[in-house]
Design an enzyme around this catalytic site. Structure first.
Site, PDB file in Angstrom:
ATOM      1  N   GLU A 151      30.164  33.250  45.083  1.00 16.96           N
ATOM      2  CA  GLU A 151      31.346  32.453  45.435  1.00 16.96           C
ATOM      3  C   GLU A 151      30.906  31.325  46.361  1.00 16.96           C
ATOM      4  O   GLU A 151      29.902  31.440  47.065  1.00 16.96           O
ATOM      5  CB  GLU A 151      32.388  33.338  46.124  1.00 16.96           C
ATOM      6  CG  GLU A 151      32.913  34.464  45.253  1.00 16.96           C
ATOM      7  CD  GLU A 151      33.664  33.985  44.033  1.00 16.96           C
ATOM      8  OE1 GLU A 151      34.339  32.934  44.093  1.00 16.96           O
ATOM      9  OE2 GLU A 151      33.585  34.662  42.988  1.00 16.96           O
ATOM     10  N   ARG A 168      41.792  31.407  31.989  1.00 17.36           N
ATOM     11  CA  ARG A 168      40.654  30.522  31.697  1.00 17.36           C
ATOM     12  C   ARG A 168      40.055  30.900  30.348  1.00 17.36           C
ATOM     13  O   ARG A 168      40.115  32.049  29.930  1.00 17.36           O
ATOM     14  CB  ARG A 168      39.584  30.653  32.781  1.00 17.36           C
ATOM     15  CG  ARG A 168      40.034  30.234  34.152  1.00 17.36           C
ATOM     16  CD  ARG A 168      38.974  30.516  35.194  1.00 17.36           C
ATOM     17  NE  ARG A 168      38.714  31.951  35.277  1.00 17.36           N
ATOM     18  CZ  ARG A 168      37.916  32.524  36.174  1.00 17.36           C
ATOM     19  NH1 ARG A 168      37.274  31.783  37.059  1.00 17.36           N
ATOM     20  NH2 ARG A 168      37.747  33.818  36.199  1.00 17.36           N
ATOM     21  N   ARG A 222      35.386  29.642  32.071  1.00 13.25           N
ATOM     22  CA  ARG A 222      34.582  30.634  32.807  1.00 13.25           C
ATOM     23  C   ARG A 222      33.386  30.916  31.926  1.00 13.25           C
ATOM     24  O   ARG A 222      33.539  31.274  30.750  1.00 13.25           O
ATOM     25  CB  ARG A 222      35.432  31.891  33.030  1.00 13.25           C
ATOM     26  CG  ARG A 222      34.672  33.057  33.656  1.00 13.25           C
ATOM     27  CD  ARG A 222      34.387  32.719  35.126  1.00 13.25           C
ATOM     28  NE  ARG A 222      34.169  33.877  35.943  1.00 13.25           N
ATOM     29  CZ  ARG A 222      33.045  34.572  36.001  1.00 13.25           C
ATOM     30  NH1 ARG A 222      32.021  34.253  35.243  1.00 13.25           N
ATOM     31  NH2 ARG A 222      32.941  35.589  36.816  1.00 13.25           N
TER      32      ARG A 222
END
Length: 139
Positions: free
Chosen positions: A30, A66, A22
């Protein structure tokens, strides 16, 4: 390498394992939002310029497991911080809630200011912020 969206990617490490990343300090639309596809494609194009070779500076893990990182590409003598490139092109917002954890906080803030001034990408219209979009989907 796989690009999930404008602020997330999966890289293959030198030992062959995969690492989900990330990008620190940014939040891109998105994929299902306006400009989401463009943000994803822009990140893909930045990585493709260096034959999918990136340098990852891992900082911490997020709540999804992540690795939060600053990611760089090097082409010739030019080094690019992909986090800042996404901001400067208007393909992401500065994620003020988390940017203080990024070593390159000031360049990230400057990159967003440049995109705002030029009204690029997310700054070219009245778009819903990704964090508000995700919150609205949870209701």
């Amino acid at each position: 390498m796989r690009i999930s969206d404008g602020d997330s990617l999966t890289v293959r490490q030198t030992d062959g394992s995969e690492l989900k990343i990330r990008l620190c300090g940014i939040d891109a639309p998105e994929r299902s939002q306006p400009l989401g596809r463009e943000a994803t494609e822009h990140l893909q194009s930045l990585v493709a310029q260096t034959d999918n070779q990136v340098q990852v500076v891992a900082l911490e893990k997020d709540r999804y497991g992540r690795t939060v990182a600053e990611v760089f590409t090097v082409l010739g003598n030019e080094e690019k911080l992909l986090n800042a490139e996404q901001l400067m092109s208007g393909n992401a917002y500065l994620y003020k809630e988390f940017v203080n954890n990024c070593p390159n906080k000031l360049p990230l803030e400057t990159a967003e200011a440049i995109a705002q001034e030029k009204r690029l990408g997310v700054w070219g219209g009245n778009y819903q912020k990704p964090w508000d979009y995700r919150r609205s989907k949870r209701k």
